[in-house]
Design an enzyme around this catalytic site. Sequence first.
Site, PDB file in Angstrom:
ATOM      1  N   GLU A  50       4.944  10.328  -7.134  1.00 18.54           N
ATOM      2  CA  GLU A  50       4.975  11.573  -6.364  1.00 18.54           C
ATOM      3  C   GLU A  50       6.085  12.495  -6.870  1.00 18.54           C
ATOM      4  O   GLU A  50       5.869  13.694  -7.057  1.00 18.54           O
ATOM      5  CB  GLU A  50       5.152  11.252  -4.878  1.00 18.54           C
ATOM      6  CG  GLU A  50       3.984  10.465  -4.314  1.00 18.54           C
ATOM      7  CD  GLU A  50       3.649  10.834  -2.883  1.00 18.54           C
ATOM      8  OE1 GLU A  50       2.812  11.735  -2.697  1.00 18.54           O
ATOM      9  OE2 GLU A  50       4.234  10.218  -1.972  1.00 18.54           O
ATOM     10  N   GLU A  72      -0.137   3.746  -2.047  1.00 14.09           N
ATOM     11  CA  GLU A  72       0.003   3.869  -0.591  1.00 14.09           C
ATOM     12  C   GLU A  72      -1.212   3.356   0.176  1.00 14.09           C
ATOM     13  O   GLU A  72      -1.077   2.648   1.187  1.00 14.09           O
ATOM     14  CB  GLU A  72       0.293   5.329  -0.216  1.00 14.09           C
ATOM     15  CG  GLU A  72       1.727   5.764  -0.459  1.00 14.09           C
ATOM     16  CD  GLU A  72       2.023   6.111  -1.912  1.00 14.09           C
ATOM     17  OE1 GLU A  72       3.166   6.490  -2.206  1.00 14.09           O
ATOM     18  OE2 GLU A  72       1.100   5.999  -2.764  1.00 14.09           O
TER      19      GLU A  72
END
Length: 266
Positions: free
Chosen positions: A120, A140
């Site tokens: 990210e 995730e």
Amino acid sequence: MGGTEHLTVQREGATLVLTLNRPEARNALSLPMLVGLYDGWLEADADDSVRSIVFTGAGGTFCSGMDLKALAGNGMAGEEYRDRLKADPDLHWKAMLRHHRPRKPVIAAVEGYCVAGGTEMLQGTDIRVAGESATFGLFEVRRGLFPIGGSTVRLPRQIPRTHALEMLLTGRAYSAREAAAIGLVGHVVPDGTALAKALEIAEQINSCGPLAVEAVKASVYETAEMTETDGLAAELTRGWPVFDTADAKEGARAFAEKRPPVYKRA
């Protein structure tokens, strides 16, 4: 220069090197790391002698994401920094480049794991170099979590949507070569040489006119979601003033005189 126990700050000429420094935890994000990162971005923005930033990790790992042990309730290292988060509840997003974009170019030098929050943060960088054995991915969904660091917005704008959705929805790992093939990184180099390659690119940037470099970066991002007509108009607004600078005149003189330019940000 700043820094914390989990984030080191060094100068390499006109380049500020920010290093995630928690190798015993694969550089999982911690409060000291986030505070140090945000302060590092601000330091680079405030110091006109800094012309580029290299972002890397210590111990052969970039970043393995959030400290899941802390998330599970086992406490996060560096509680003494909690007051910084209370004073600025957005600090962690700024540190992770979700809510802050440095005006200087940011070059990522990735070795080892660059997953979850690591991937990210990577999306907030401008140029990306990876060691051959680097691993990328947004894990995730495998853990019942959401990649809330910006990936559902940024990733489909940076790589083809089919690849972005596969990465987001499968939570699988990607090799450096596969990351390069889909456009997530720009260079794959032998293991242990990502930092050297990133510094080489930084030095090429540092030799250019700093006002021009910053204006070009700003134009690319601010026009990204505009129509072509609006983007071209915005580009003129951003670009024309550069031609009136002393740096532009110095660049022309140096070219005519066949010598390296000496830019002064003027």
